[in-house]
Design a protein around this motif. Structure first.
Motif, PDB file in Angstrom:
ATOM      1  N   PHE A  97       0.604  -1.313  -0.326  1.00 42.42           N
ATOM      2  CA  PHE A  97       0.012  -0.166   0.097  1.00 42.42           C
ATOM      3  C   PHE A  97       0.768   1.393   0.034  1.00 42.42           C
ATOM      4  CE2 PHE A  97      -4.148  -1.980   0.018  1.00 42.42           C
ATOM      5  CZ  PHE A  97      -4.013  -3.285   0.826  1.00 42.42           C
ATOM      6  N   GLY A  98       2.062   1.077  -0.039  1.00 42.11           N
ATOM      7  CA  GLY A  98       3.248   2.225  -0.267  1.00 42.11           C
ATOM      8  C   GLY A  98       3.330   3.153   1.268  1.00 42.11           C
ATOM      9  N   THR A  99       2.589   2.972   2.095  1.00 47.11           N
ATOM     10  CA  THR A  99       2.773   3.551   3.628  1.00 47.11           C
ATOM     11  C   THR A  99       3.421   2.563   4.207  1.00 47.11           C
ATOM     12  OG1 THR A  99       0.964   5.006   2.957  1.00 47.11           O
ATOM     13  CG2 THR A  99       1.684   4.577   5.468  1.00 47.11           C
ATOM     14  N   THR A 100       4.598   2.854   5.110  1.00 53.14           N
ATOM     15  CA  THR A 100       5.356   1.815   5.853  1.00 53.14           C
ATOM     16  C   THR A 100       4.695   1.687   7.419  1.00 53.14           C
ATOM     17  OG1 THR A 100       7.521   0.965   6.132  1.00 53.14           O
ATOM     18  CG2 THR A 100       7.163   3.475   6.022  1.00 53.14           C
ATOM     19  N   LEU A 101       5.289   0.921   8.007  1.00 51.60           N
ATOM     20  CA  LEU A 101       5.024   0.648   9.274  1.00 51.60           C
ATOM     21  C   LEU A 101       3.743   0.833   9.894  1.00 51.60           C
ATOM     22  CD1 LEU A 101       7.676   3.459  10.850  1.00 51.60           C
ATOM     23  CD2 LEU A 101       8.138   1.036  10.255  1.00 51.60           C
ATOM     24  N   LEU A 102       2.690   0.112   9.081  1.00 53.01           N
ATOM     25  CA  LEU A 102       1.524  -0.059   9.417  1.00 53.01           C
ATOM     26  C   LEU A 102       1.089  -0.992  10.502  1.00 53.01           C
ATOM     27  CD1 LEU A 102      -0.409  -0.424   5.767  1.00 53.01           C
ATOM     28  CD2 LEU A 102      -0.200   1.613   7.200  1.00 53.01           C
ATOM     29  N   GLY A 103       1.728  -2.113  10.599  1.00 49.67           N
ATOM     30  CA  GLY A 103       1.761  -3.192  11.803  1.00 49.67           C
ATOM     31  C   GLY A 103       1.942  -2.450  13.014  1.00 49.67           C
ATOM     32  N   SER A 104       3.209  -1.705  13.071  1.00 53.54           N
ATOM     33  CA  SER A 104       3.904  -1.285  14.246  1.00 53.54           C
ATOM     34  C   SER A 104       3.092   0.011  14.647  1.00 53.54           C
ATOM     35  CB  SER A 104       5.350  -0.874  14.327  1.00 53.54           C
ATOM     36  OG  SER A 104       5.772  -0.498  12.920  1.00 53.54           O
ATOM     37  N   ARG A 105       2.670   0.740  13.768  1.00 57.92           N
ATOM     38  CA  ARG A 105       1.834   2.064  14.150  1.00 57.92           C
ATOM     39  C   ARG A 105       0.597   1.587  14.780  1.00 57.92           C
ATOM     40  NH1 ARG A 105       3.771   6.366   9.623  1.00 57.92           N
ATOM     41  NH2 ARG A 105       5.266   7.478  10.873  1.00 57.92           N
ATOM     42  N   ALA A 106      -0.060   0.533  14.491  1.00 53.62           N
ATOM     43  CA  ALA A 106      -1.214   0.278  14.950  1.00 53.62           C
ATOM     44  C   ALA A 106      -1.068  -0.106  16.390  1.00 53.62           C
ATOM     45  CB  ALA A 106      -1.846  -1.071  14.350  1.00 53.62           C
ATOM     46  N   VAL A 107       0.161  -1.049  16.686  1.00 55.60           N
ATOM     47  CA  VAL A 107       0.474  -1.231  18.125  1.00 55.60           C
ATOM     48  C   VAL A 107       0.775  -0.016  18.988  1.00 55.60           C
ATOM     49  CG1 VAL A 107       2.178  -2.520  19.677  1.00 55.60           C
ATOM     50  CG2 VAL A 107       1.368  -3.675  17.618  1.00 55.60           C
ATOM     51  N   ALA A 108       1.296   0.782  18.340  1.00 54.97           N
ATOM     52  CA  ALA A 108       1.773   2.144  19.003  1.00 54.97           C
ATOM     53  C   ALA A 108       0.685   3.249  19.333  1.00 54.97           C
ATOM     54  CB  ALA A 108       2.950   2.829  18.240  1.00 54.97           C
ATOM     55  N   GLY A 109      -0.681   2.777  18.592  1.00 58.66           N
ATOM     56  CA  GLY A 109      -1.814   3.553  18.756  1.00 58.66           C
ATOM     57  C   GLY A 109      -1.749   4.820  17.742  1.00 58.66           C
ATOM     58  N   SER A 110      -0.751   4.847  16.786  1.00 61.39           N
ATOM     59  CA  SER A 110      -0.832   5.785  15.836  1.00 61.39           C
ATOM     60  C   SER A 110      -1.156   5.555  14.248  1.00 61.39           C
ATOM     61  CB  SER A 110       0.918   6.341  15.951  1.00 61.39           C
ATOM     62  OG  SER A 110       1.526   5.380  15.638  1.00 61.39           O
ATOM     63  N   TRP A 111      -2.153   4.672  14.315  1.00 59.98           N
ATOM     64  CA  TRP A 111      -2.838   4.233  13.223  1.00 59.98           C
ATOM     65  C   TRP A 111      -3.766   5.615  12.595  1.00 59.98           C
ATOM     66  CZ3 TRP A 111      -3.114  -0.488  10.239  1.00 59.98           C
ATOM     67  CH2 TRP A 111      -4.163  -0.404   9.206  1.00 59.98           C
ATOM     68  N   LEU A 112      -3.720   5.684  11.262  1.00 61.02           N
ATOM     69  CA  LEU A 112      -4.483   6.832  10.788  1.00 61.02           C
ATOM     70  C   LEU A 112      -5.761   6.310   9.971  1.00 61.02           C
ATOM     71  CD1 LEU A 112      -1.553   9.284   9.461  1.00 61.02           C
ATOM     72  CD2 LEU A 112      -2.672   9.324  11.701  1.00 61.02           C
ATOM     73  N   ASP A 113      -6.919   6.968  10.338  1.00 61.69           N
ATOM     74  CA  ASP A 113      -8.186   6.494   9.663  1.00 61.69           C
ATOM     75  C   ASP A 113      -8.082   6.712   8.152  1.00 61.69           C
ATOM     76  OD1 ASP A 113     -10.261   7.761  12.392  1.00 61.69           O
ATOM     77  OD2 ASP A 113      -8.972   5.839  11.892  1.00 61.69           O
ATOM     78  N   LYS A 114      -7.298   7.627   7.609  1.00 59.79           N
ATOM     79  CA  LYS A 114      -7.029   7.880   6.059  1.00 59.79           C
ATOM     80  C   LYS A 114      -6.479   6.693   5.464  1.00 59.79           C
ATOM     81  CE  LYS A 114      -2.676  10.189   5.903  1.00 59.79           C
ATOM     82  NZ  LYS A 114      -1.977  11.486   5.539  1.00 59.79           N
ATOM     83  N   TRP A 115      -5.809   5.682   6.258  1.00 67.22           N
ATOM     84  CA  TRP A 115      -5.301   4.750   5.390  1.00 67.22           C
ATOM     85  C   TRP A 115      -6.155   3.645   4.905  1.00 67.22           C
ATOM     86  CZ3 TRP A 115      -1.086   3.686   9.973  1.00 67.22           C
ATOM     87  CH2 TRP A 115      -0.162   4.865   9.865  1.00 67.22           C
ATOM     88  N   ALA A 116      -7.395   4.012   5.371  1.00 64.65           N
ATOM     89  CA  ALA A 116      -8.654   2.826   5.134  1.00 64.65           C
ATOM     90  C   ALA A 116      -8.752   2.839   3.412  1.00 64.65           C
ATOM     91  CB  ALA A 116      -9.881   3.194   5.542  1.00 64.65           C
TER      92      ALA A 116
END
Ligand code: HGY
Ligand code: MN
Ligand code: MN
Length: 417
Positions: A132-151
């Motif tokens: 999807f081009g954007t990196t660190l998706l898994g670890s950012r979910a664990v860090a609580g910094s997931w962005l809704d716009k990534w949907a």
């Protein structure tokens, strides 16, 4: 030979096994939310269970394993790295940092070793951003910094991230449940191949990471005017591909002058026909530096240079940032403990920066982070020739063992206060 020799051999052979989970026949290519990701998680979960761990997959698709302390309410020390790969990758980038701690815990289980903290291992689902081009998706979910716009991020088959999660059996609306709290985590320590030549040049098996370079990524589209290769005079052309060629060389010059690194790794051209002048181009840009300011200054110069070329060549551009992660310093106390552990293994301690990005960057706002590098041959990575030795895996296990003993002693002394 040390007590970890058989465990090191197991890590090495399991890296070979995991390499088979690929969406391409002739190379390793494992991307987020694919069936290969699912199979790899299942295989890693089996190895975790064999090591005496309980296992679970979180709502972002990260694979977890836990080795609980007998002390109720004990805090948790997390090891881990990523299980996804770049296309045509090596066998060890990310993978080593998941399989090595699993084998360390297997050793603890085999010997009934109990610790004053829980140990957990995480296999992050998407560090590379290959799908999807954007990196660190898994670890950012664990860090609580997931962005809704990534949907709405889309892959090359135009499948959006939310749909891909549904297909995988996940609900993007629940990804927030993957976040871990600051209170429960002691630290996150990532073992990773160096992906560079420094350790090999110094004859060292391991090194402790001082800081991780910051990165920003862009997708740049250039729109010109397609035309007949035989009839349009050169001075009347609005050739998108030629404009991009000039932009890329200017980007390279700016990077050389400013001491940062800039990479154009992907390019698409349309209509991409031998007898048609290029009308549209899309290219990626990855910029990194240990200094965020140097990185951002270079990006400003690059933007100006791209615009100047576009005006002169009468093409238009659109620049979209797809990723940004600032440089991260590793926790000083953890670094000192890893350096101390290295010395206790009668090894020369080395502190070195990481030019590559890592999941540890994302975790820095929920707990102290550190990284331990393992030597890789000629520093080769993101390439099938990526190579490490069983002996260096064994050395890394020994350093991890010493580090955990240092940590356990400190934790016990704090708990006994
Ligand atoms: O691109 C990187 O630095 C990492 O390998 N994802
Ligand atoms: Mn990588
Ligand atoms: Mn990596």
């Amino acid at each position: 030979m040390t007590k970890f020799q058989q465990y090191a051999a197991s890590v090495y052979s399991r890296c070979d096994e995991l390499a088979l989970y690929s969406q391409q026949e002739d190379c390793i290519d494992r991307r987020y939310l694919t069936k290969q990701h699912k199979s790899a998680n299942e295989q890693v979960a089996t190895w975790m269970q064999q090591a005496g761990m309980n296992t679970w997959q979180d709502e972002a698709g990260n694979q977890w394993g836990g080795y609980k302390s007998e002390i109720p309410e004990a805090k948790t020390l997390v090891f881990g790295s990523h299980l996804d790969t770049v296309p045509n990758s090596g066998k060890y980038d990310g993978i080593l940092g998941v399989l090595l701690p699993i084998s360390f815990i297997h050793y603890c289980s085999d010997h009934g070793i109990q610790l004053p903290f829980n140990l957990e291992v995480v296999g992050f689902a998407d560090e590379e951003g290959s799908r999807f081009g954007t990196t660190l998706l898994g670890s950012r979910a664990v860090a609580g910094s997931w962005l809704d716009k990534w949907a709405s991020l889309k892959d090359s088959a135009d499948i959006c991230l939310a749909q891909a999660m549904r297909d995988f059996g996940l609900d993007i609306n629940k990804v927030g449940n993957a976040a871990r709290s600051k209170e429960e985590l002691l630290a996150f320590v990532e073992v990773h191949i160096e992906q560079g030549p420094v350790l090999e040049s110094k004859g060292l098996s391991v090194g402790v990471v001082s800081a991780i370079a910051g990165a920003r990524r862009f997708e740049i589209s250039v729109k010109g005017n397609a035309g007949h290769a035989g009839t349009v005079p050169m001075e009347m052309r609005q050739d998108a591909l030629n404009a991009v060629a000039e932009m890329i060389l200017q980007i390279e010059n700016i990077a050389l002058e400013s001491g940062i690194v800039a990479t154009v790794g992907k390019i698409e051209n349309a209509p991409n026909a031998v007898n048609v002048i290029s009308g549209n181009c899309l290219f990626s840009l990855d910029i990194r530096s240990q200094s965020d300011q140097a990185r951002d200054n270079a990006i400003e110069s690059i933007h100006q240079s791209i615009e100047a070329v576009a005006i002169r060549r009468k093409v238009t551009t659109d620049i979209v940032q797809t990723h940004s992660a600032n440089a991260v310093k590793c926790d000083e106390q953890l670094c000192n403990e890893l350096l101390q552990a290295t010395k206790q293994c009668s090894l020369e301690p080395l502190l070195l920066p990481s030019g590559a990005g890592h999941d540890a960057m994302a975790l820095t706002n929920v707990c102290p982070i550190a990284m331990l590098f393992t030597r890789c041959e000629k520093g080769i990575s993101h390439h099938p020739d990526e190579s490490i030795t069983i002996s260096d895996i064994e050395t890394t296990l020994n350093v991890m063992d010493r580090f955990i003993q240092i940590r356990a002693t400190k934790t016990k002394s704090i708990d006994s206060l």
